[in-house]
Write a protein that holds these residues in place. Sequence first.
Motif, mmCIF file in Angstrom:
data_model
loop_
_atom_site.group_PDB
_atom_site.id
_atom_site.type_symbol
_atom_site.label_atom_id
_atom_site.label_comp_id
_atom_site.label_asym_id
_atom_site.label_seq_id
_atom_site.Cartn_x
_atom_site.Cartn_y
_atom_site.Cartn_z
ATOM 1 N N GLU A 197 60.944 28.104 35.887
ATOM 2 C CA GLU A 197 61.398 28.300 37.781
ATOM 3 C C GLU A 197 60.695 27.711 38.654
ATOM 4 O OE1 GLU A 197 56.289 28.553 40.160
ATOM 5 O OE2 GLU A 197 57.230 30.854 38.749
ATOM 6 N N HIS A 198 61.654 26.208 37.679
ATOM 7 C CA HIS A 198 61.499 24.573 38.862
ATOM 8 C C HIS A 198 63.068 24.394 38.978
ATOM 9 C CE1 HIS A 198 56.990 23.898 40.383
ATOM 10 N NE2 HIS A 198 57.042 24.934 39.250
ATOM 11 N N GLN A 199 63.835 24.847 38.018
ATOM 12 C CA GLN A 199 65.803 24.546 37.902
ATOM 13 C C GLN A 199 65.226 23.649 37.727
ATOM 14 O OE1 GLN A 199 66.589 25.030 41.651
ATOM 15 N NE2 GLN A 199 67.150 27.357 42.404
ATOM 16 N N ARG A 226 59.560 27.847 29.263
ATOM 17 C CA ARG A 226 60.186 28.388 29.786
ATOM 18 C C ARG A 226 60.202 28.837 30.844
ATOM 19 N NH1 ARG A 226 62.756 30.736 24.580
ATOM 20 N NH2 ARG A 226 64.891 29.181 23.622
ATOM 21 N N ALA A 227 58.980 29.058 31.224
ATOM 22 C CA ALA A 227 59.161 30.080 32.616
ATOM 23 C C ALA A 227 58.928 28.367 33.656
ATOM 24 C CB ALA A 227 57.760 30.688 32.551
ATOM 25 N N GLN A 258 50.820 22.490 39.643
ATOM 26 C CA GLN A 258 51.893 23.301 39.676
ATOM 27 C C GLN A 258 52.028 24.697 38.183
ATOM 28 O OE1 GLN A 258 55.070 20.667 39.289
ATOM 29 N NE2 GLN A 258 55.535 20.517 41.566
ATOM 30 N N PHE A 259 51.134 23.731 37.291
ATOM 31 C CA PHE A 259 51.206 24.447 36.270
ATOM 32 C C PHE A 259 50.538 25.846 36.523
ATOM 33 C CE2 PHE A 259 49.633 25.347 32.165
ATOM 34 C CZ PHE A 259 50.324 26.128 31.260
ATOM 35 N N ILE A 260 49.386 25.408 37.107
ATOM 36 C CA ILE A 260 47.755 26.367 37.196
ATOM 37 C C ILE A 260 48.611 27.094 38.119
ATOM 38 C CG2 ILE A 260 46.225 26.614 38.509
ATOM 39 C CD1 ILE A 260 44.917 23.602 37.186
ATOM 40 N N ASP A 261 49.342 26.860 39.116
ATOM 41 C CA ASP A 261 50.046 28.173 39.739
ATOM 42 C C ASP A 261 51.244 29.073 39.091
ATOM 43 O OD1 ASP A 261 48.718 26.376 42.571
ATOM 44 O OD2 ASP A 261 50.670 25.811 42.780
ATOM 45 N N LEU A 262 51.435 28.319 38.365
ATOM 46 C CA LEU A 262 52.491 29.013 37.470
ATOM 47 C C LEU A 262 51.991 30.321 36.829
ATOM 48 C CD1 LEU A 262 55.227 29.932 36.070
ATOM 49 C CD2 LEU A 262 54.446 28.460 34.313
ATOM 50 N N CYS A 263 50.549 29.966 36.153
ATOM 51 C CA CYS A 263 50.051 30.598 35.379
ATOM 52 C C CYS A 263 48.848 31.549 36.071
ATOM 53 C CB CYS A 263 48.914 29.837 34.259
ATOM 54 S SG CYS A 263 49.746 28.820 33.574
#
Length: 448
Positions: free
Chosen positions: A218-220, A213-214, A358-363
């Motif tokens: 974030e990526h709309q 969900r996050a 992108q996922f690592i950046d989010l986490c």
Amino acid sequence: MNDAQRRPTLLLVDDEEHILNALRRVLRGEPYDVLTASSGNEALALLAASDVDLVVSDARMPGLDGPSLLAEVQRRWPEALRILLTGATDLDTSIRAINQGQIYRYLGKPWNDDELRFTLRQALAHQHAEREHQRLERLTLEQNRRLQELNASLEQRVLDRTAELQQTADMLDLAYEELRHSYVTATEVFSSLLAQRLPGDKQGNAQVIALVRAFAVEHQLPETDRRDLAMAAALYNLGKLTWDDHLLNRPSDLLHREERERYCRYPAQGESLLMALEPLHDAGRLIRHHQERWNGTGFPDHLHGEEIPFGARLLKLAVDFVELQCGLILQRPLPREDALQFLARYAGRLYDPELCQQFIDLCTRHAPDLLEADPSILAVDTRRLEPGMILARNLQADSGMLLLNAGKQLSRALIDKLTAFETSEGARYTLHVRQPAAGTDLAKEQPR
């Protein structure tokens, strides 16, 4: 006796007595009332005289055959689920049963006893859920009709009972909201029930849901994609439902050959369990492919690169990230930073390299609990709640029952109800809430 109290009634139809006897033996001890018929016409007579929930019919019978019988059942008793039992390899017979009888499923002879029992339980559970959904719709419409009558004929009394009507309006609002999001909510509740099979330190479904969900916010991502991702994240391990506790708790890299083969089947089994629910088809497709790998060595279909649906690639990253920390992939649970390094090391082999980054950046930017990273969200107990606060995440009882949906604005009456519920249950709940936007006139704020 209402539907929730009475035992389901099954009708078994076959022109061979030994088949009926074998079916009765399989169902001995199951919580069903079982009727039998040796012909299609006898089955129709029983259906006319009894409330039958599910019909299991042989395909080939003299006179009225299985597909014709099930087509007639569908026409006259559409709420009765229909299953075709066939020992023939006649594709035309199966197609006719599906098209005319709109059957729930067909099983081959000889059948697997466990599969038959599981299929019946699954079918009846689906039927119960649909009936409950229809009951809520009828209840909501009836309540709305009564409110309209009160507004038209008892306006003065309505004015005198403002507080009571406001409470009713809140409950109606909640009912409508639940109907609009019934499938998403149901998947999250069912996810919490699935998690109860695991020890507390291995219950990762909620974290997987929060991660996807996050990322979607974030990526709309489009709202439809967000909903499918949330449902897939809630039910990605549905195919493990029939596993014993030993296998559920065992890290995947320690599985023996037979266990590994069973493990590789769980994504496809999860999709199959959702096929009867049309709104979950897209989520089921993501579940099927969430163990595919970027280099084509995954399962069940060995898809490669962008052949893998985008949502399934994202779901795999979230699932692996959480399960690495829970000890469900490697024998040793990995700390959060080590799990992120694992994802980075296998980008381009197991994971979509661009999506992985992108996922690592989010986490990396957010705390382990994604809600903790948002300074506008407060974790408070019911004694510190104030009217106008808005729930930031679903509130569930200790039993797993959903109490309130995320996005619900709290009123004084609702806060008092939560406090009373805590007292009656002997529990204490922490709610994650947002303060109302500055300048909001709570006196004029309408319930969402």
